[in-house]
Scaffold this motif. Sequence first.
Motif, PDB file in Angstrom:
ATOM      1  N   UNK A   1       0.684  -1.289  -0.141  1.00  0.00           N
ATOM      2  CA  UNK A   1      -0.050   0.215  -0.074  1.00  0.00           C
ATOM      3  C   UNK A   1       1.207   1.234   0.024  1.00  0.00           C
ATOM      4  N   UNK A   2       2.210   1.317   0.467  1.00  0.00           N
ATOM      5  CA  UNK A   2       3.089   2.538   0.407  1.00  0.00           C
ATOM      6  C   UNK A   2       4.204   2.324  -0.513  1.00  0.00           C
ATOM      7  N   UNK A   3       4.310   1.547  -1.598  1.00  0.00           N
ATOM      8  CA  UNK A   3       5.704   0.227  -1.736  1.00  0.00           C
ATOM      9  C   UNK A   3       6.884   1.045  -1.814  1.00  0.00           C
ATOM     10  N   UNK A   4       6.834   0.486   0.084  1.00  0.00           N
ATOM     11  CA  UNK A   4       7.876   0.397   0.684  1.00  0.00           C
ATOM     12  C   UNK A   4       8.747  -1.065   1.042  1.00  0.00           C
TER      13      UNK A   4
ATOM     14  N   UNK B   1      12.725   1.072  -7.177  1.00  0.00           N
ATOM     15  CA  UNK B   1      11.448   1.700  -7.154  1.00  0.00           C
ATOM     16  C   UNK B   1      10.962   0.091  -6.778  1.00  0.00           C
ATOM     17  N   UNK B   2      10.213   0.345  -6.090  1.00  0.00           N
ATOM     18  CA  UNK B   2       9.826  -1.021  -5.445  1.00  0.00           C
ATOM     19  C   UNK B   2       8.623  -1.674  -5.993  1.00  0.00           C
ATOM     20  N   UNK B   3       7.866  -0.118  -6.364  1.00  0.00           N
ATOM     21  CA  UNK B   3       6.412   0.287  -7.320  1.00  0.00           C
ATOM     22  C   UNK B   3       6.890   0.551  -8.673  1.00  0.00           C
ATOM     23  N   UNK B   4       7.598   0.345  -8.993  1.00  0.00           N
ATOM     24  CA  UNK B   4       7.906   0.973 -10.787  1.00  0.00           C
ATOM     25  C   UNK B   4       8.004  -0.634 -11.187  1.00  0.00           C
TER      26      UNK B   4
ATOM     27  N   UNK C   1       1.441 -10.500   2.692  1.00  0.00           N
ATOM     28  CA  UNK C   1       2.727  -9.354   3.003  1.00  0.00           C
ATOM     29  C   UNK C   1       3.480 -10.385   1.804  1.00  0.00           C
ATOM     30  N   UNK C   2       3.045 -12.087   1.534  1.00  0.00           N
ATOM     31  CA  UNK C   2       4.449 -12.366   1.357  1.00  0.00           C
ATOM     32  C   UNK C   2       4.410 -11.927  -0.643  1.00  0.00           C
ATOM     33  N   UNK C   3       5.476 -12.477  -1.197  1.00  0.00           N
ATOM     34  CA  UNK C   3       5.867 -12.857  -2.678  1.00  0.00           C
ATOM     35  C   UNK C   3       5.340 -13.354  -2.793  1.00  0.00           C
ATOM     36  N   UNK C   4       4.750 -13.266  -5.079  1.00  0.00           N
ATOM     37  CA  UNK C   4       4.175 -14.207  -5.533  1.00  0.00           C
ATOM     38  C   UNK C   4       5.324 -14.944  -5.486  1.00  0.00           C
ATOM     39  N   UNK C   5       6.460 -15.510  -5.363  1.00  0.00           N
ATOM     40  CA  UNK C   5       7.471 -16.597  -5.317  1.00  0.00           C
ATOM     41  C   UNK C   5       8.519 -16.060  -4.190  1.00  0.00           C
TER      42      UNK C   5
END
Length: 426
Positions: free
Chosen positions: A67-70, A256-259, A309-313
Amino acid sequence: MKKLCIINVVGLTPALLRDAPRIASVGQASPWQSPLPAVTSTSQATLLTGLAPKDHGIVGNGWYFRDTQEIRFWQQANTLIQGKPFYDDYETAKMFWWFNQSSSAKYSATPKPHYGCDGSKVFDVLDHTQCDLTKQLGPFPFFSFWGPGAGLPCSQWIADATALVMRRQQPQLTLAYLPHLDYDFQRLPDHDPQRVAEVDECAGRIIDAAAQTDTKVVVVSEYGLAPVHRPVHINRHLRDANWLSVRGGPFGEMLMPGESDAFAVADHQLAHVYVRDRSRIAEVQSHLQSVEGIDRVVDPAELELDHPRSGELIALAKPDSWFTYYYWNDDALAPDFARTVDIHRKPGYDPCELFITSKPRLLARVAQKKLGFRYKMDVIPLDATLVRGSHGIHPADPNDGPLVIGPENPPDDMRGFSDYVHRLLR
């Protein structure tokens, strides 16, 4: 009233117990199963709640906040745990266990610096023990808790603080955290028995206080540390595939995780891989599976990590390997925080913070600080091959993994620990 003290001796394994006679005297030791990742925050959350990570939500020492891309590591808020800790039911002293802020523990102490508006930082502890710990014991030796100076003094201070609170406040339940083995066992490939003897002496101070207050003792550990020699720069592989985005600037390259189409949050020997477009998950998985040092890349549900909260992988390192968070390809472009001890700003765990580039450089920076000049404590090396120990996956031999020592048949899985504590106290 029955009373119980749980001593968490980080990194202690059945194989090391021969050098810890005070701890061994507590009872019969047994190996037990940790969740994955086998890291502090996740293991403690499972110990406290009896839940798997998919249910309590602590999927690592840090994760990506979508939600905050952090990416945030080492958060202390008790509200992050999505489950009821067993200590909610008892008058508890919680000494340096994680998720200590705003917990239900009547007595607690946890590291908590003060931060100034000019970027300055003053080290301190958040003391809710009603024992004036720093007045009684002196300032907490913060520089021995983490960083290049990490070592014995902090475990000695925590042990003395725990013993003081037990004697003075007589809590029904005490939780003590002794991190000593976590340091040299990451710095060095061999497990020096002297380090085990030192933490055994710390535990002995708490065991003595338990005997004087008619308190039973249980000893646990969260994981064992394995020798490693191969760092895996997982984010560099994702960047080379044009999936990871950075922004250049005056302080180096910033992730830049959100990008990013895909990036990894590295946490010792396990990494959460976040993939923006779910249609590309198989492509990312196939790419990472071919990287040297990566054992498996799996769906989170396979490891009971299927939580928002986990990653997709999930990427798992081979036993002799571990994941760096490094995402830059040129050290000249590394972010300025990379060369400092900065556990909250780095988008992944960095064991290189246990080393220094040189003592003269460190002394020069300390002199700048004392003289009142602006300074940057840029003394941390970027050489990941310095790291010689890690954890996060299950060891091949249970004797090299975590243990539990206690009366009345302790569980063989950390998910049974909450019920076990209730059984001992009721």
